[in-house]
Design a protein around this motif. Structure first.
Motif, short mmCIF file in Angstrom:
data_model
loop_
_atom_site.label_atom_id
_atom_site.label_comp_id
_atom_site.label_asym_id
_atom_site.label_seq_id
_atom_site.Cartn_x
_atom_site.Cartn_y
_atom_site.Cartn_z
N THR A 1 0.83 -1.20 0.00
CA THR A 1 0.00 0.00 0.00
C THR A 1 0.86 1.26 0.00
OG1 THR A 1 -0.23 -0.08 2.41
CG2 THR A 1 -1.98 -1.11 1.10
N GLY A 2 2.19 1.07 -0.05
CA GLY A 2 3.11 2.20 -0.12
C GLY A 2 3.24 2.71 -1.55
N VAL A 3 3.76 3.91 -1.69
CA VAL A 3 3.93 4.55 -2.98
C VAL A 3 5.23 4.07 -3.63
CG1 VAL A 3 4.15 6.76 -4.17
CG2 VAL A 3 2.71 6.58 -2.14
N PRO A 4 5.18 3.45 -4.81
CA PRO A 4 6.41 3.08 -5.50
C PRO A 4 7.14 4.35 -5.95
CG PRO A 4 4.51 1.97 -6.48
CD PRO A 4 3.99 3.01 -5.54
N VAL A 5 8.48 4.29 -5.95
CA VAL A 5 9.29 5.41 -6.42
C VAL A 5 10.34 4.88 -7.38
CG1 VAL A 5 8.96 6.84 -4.36
CG2 VAL A 5 10.90 5.28 -4.47
N SER A 6 10.76 5.74 -8.29
CA SER A 6 11.81 5.40 -9.24
C SER A 6 12.99 6.32 -8.99
CB SER A 6 11.28 5.59 -10.67
OG SER A 6 12.31 5.33 -11.60
N GLN B 1 21.77 3.25 -13.66
CA GLN B 1 20.84 2.13 -13.50
C GLN B 1 19.56 2.63 -12.84
OE1 GLN B 1 20.96 -1.47 -14.19
NE2 GLN B 1 18.84 -1.08 -13.67
N GLN B 2 18.40 2.32 -13.46
CA GLN B 2 17.11 2.72 -12.89
C GLN B 2 16.64 1.65 -11.91
OE1 GLN B 2 13.83 3.21 -15.62
NE2 GLN B 2 12.49 4.03 -14.05
N TYR B 3 16.05 2.12 -10.80
CA TYR B 3 15.52 1.24 -9.77
C TYR B 3 14.08 1.65 -9.44
CZ TYR B 3 20.39 -0.03 -8.99
OH TYR B 3 21.68 -0.47 -9.15
N ILE B 4 13.31 0.69 -8.97
CA ILE B 4 11.97 0.93 -8.43
C ILE B 4 12.00 0.43 -6.99
CG2 ILE B 4 9.50 0.43 -8.58
CD1 ILE B 4 10.56 1.96 -11.02
N ALA B 5 11.61 1.28 -6.05
CA ALA B 5 11.56 0.89 -4.64
C ALA B 5 10.13 1.04 -4.15
CB ALA B 5 12.49 1.77 -3.80
N VAL B 6 9.74 0.13 -3.23
CA VAL B 6 8.39 0.18 -2.69
C VAL B 6 8.38 -0.49 -1.32
CG1 VAL B 6 7.59 -1.99 -3.73
CG2 VAL B 6 5.94 -0.15 -3.26
N GLN B 7 7.52 0.00 -0.44
CA GLN B 7 7.35 -0.62 0.87
C GLN B 7 6.29 -1.71 0.78
OE1 GLN B 7 5.48 1.67 3.91
NE2 GLN B 7 5.92 0.17 5.49
N SER B 8 6.62 -2.87 1.34
CA SER B 8 5.64 -3.96 1.45
C SER B 8 5.09 -3.91 2.86
CB SER B 8 6.34 -5.29 1.17
OG SER B 8 5.46 -6.36 1.42
N GLY B 9 3.80 -3.63 2.97
CA GLY B 9 3.12 -3.55 4.26
C GLY B 9 1.64 -3.35 4.02
N TRP B 10 0.80 -4.20 4.59
CA TRP B 10 -0.62 -4.22 4.26
C TRP B 10 -1.37 -3.04 4.83
CZ3 TRP B 10 -3.29 -5.33 0.50
CH2 TRP B 10 -4.58 -5.84 0.51
N GLY B 11 -1.15 -2.66 6.05
CA GLY B 11 -1.80 -1.48 6.58
C GLY B 11 -3.16 -1.72 7.21
N VAL B 12 -3.58 -0.78 8.03
CA VAL B 12 -4.79 -0.91 8.84
C VAL B 12 -6.05 -0.84 7.99
CG1 VAL B 12 -6.12 0.14 10.70
CG2 VAL B 12 -3.64 -0.03 10.89
N ASP B 13 -6.18 0.15 7.10
CA ASP B 13 -7.41 0.30 6.31
C ASP B 13 -7.66 -0.91 5.43
OD1 ASP B 13 -7.97 2.75 7.39
OD2 ASP B 13 -7.06 3.89 5.76
N SER B 14 -6.63 -1.37 4.73
CA SER B 14 -6.82 -2.52 3.84
C SER B 14 -7.12 -3.78 4.64
CB SER B 14 -5.59 -2.72 2.96
OG SER B 14 -4.40 -2.71 3.73
N ALA B 15 -6.47 -3.96 5.78
CA ALA B 15 -6.75 -5.14 6.62
C ALA B 15 -8.19 -5.11 7.14
CB ALA B 15 -5.76 -5.20 7.77
N ARG B 16 -8.66 -3.95 7.55
CA ARG B 16 -10.04 -3.84 8.05
C ARG B 16 -11.06 -4.07 6.94
NH1 ARG B 16 -9.29 1.17 12.23
NH2 ARG B 16 -8.36 -0.08 13.87
N MET B 17 -10.78 -3.56 5.74
CA MET B 17 -11.70 -3.79 4.63
C MET B 17 -11.74 -5.28 4.28
SD MET B 17 -13.94 -2.60 2.62
CE MET B 17 -13.75 -0.84 2.67
N GLN B 18 -10.59 -5.91 4.30
CA GLN B 18 -10.56 -7.35 4.02
C GLN B 18 -11.34 -8.13 5.09
OE1 GLN B 18 -7.25 -9.05 2.10
NE2 GLN B 18 -7.20 -10.78 3.48
#
Length: 132
Positions: A78-83, A89-106
């Motif tokens: 649910t984090g914002v990917p960045v380049s 060399q180009q890279y893409i970084a992103v945080q892996s973490g589900w988060g409270v809102d998405s967990a509650r909706m699930q």
């Protein structure tokens, strides 16, 4: 909360033409996966997004919506990917973490469809991918 009878998906990514106001394409997420993550659009015509409870981080063709690549993460994204670029060399970084809102909706979706949605760990790690 309710889901329209006969719905075959919840989450989808759409591209809209801002000049015409028309939808260019729609890509539905697998099964009944929500789409909780933001999207990174690159100058090279590739979109990056996570946000699904299948824990995949994906690259999409910006012109067609076709999934070009996907990688299983430790959690939902649910984090914002960045380049960024280092030494050409180009890279893409992103945080892996589900988060409270998405967990509650699930959890609410599991009330409608018991056992249909997987348990997604909260996560909290940063992933970096080299673009080839």
């Amino acid at each position: 909360m309710k889901i329209v009878a006969g719905a075959d998906h919840i989450g989808e990514m759409q591209a809209w033409n801002v000049d015409t106001g028309k939808r260019e394409w729609t890509t539905t997420m697998p099964g009944m996966s929500q789409l909780w993550g933001p999207v990174l659009a690159t100058g090279g015509g590739v979109l990056f997004a996570g946000g699904t409870n299948d824990r995949m981080f994906r690259a999409f063709d910006a012109r067609t919506g076709k999934i070009l690549w996907e990688y299983p993460m430790a959690s939902g994204v649910t984090g914002v990917p960045v380049s960024f670029q280092v030494d050409g060399q180009q890279y893409i970084a992103v945080q892996s973490g589900w988060g409270v809102d998405s967990a509650r909706m699930q959890a609410r979706l599991n009330l409608l469809f018991p056992g249909k949605y997987p348990d997604v760990p909260q996560g909290g790690s940063v992933w970096v991918f080299a673009v080839k």
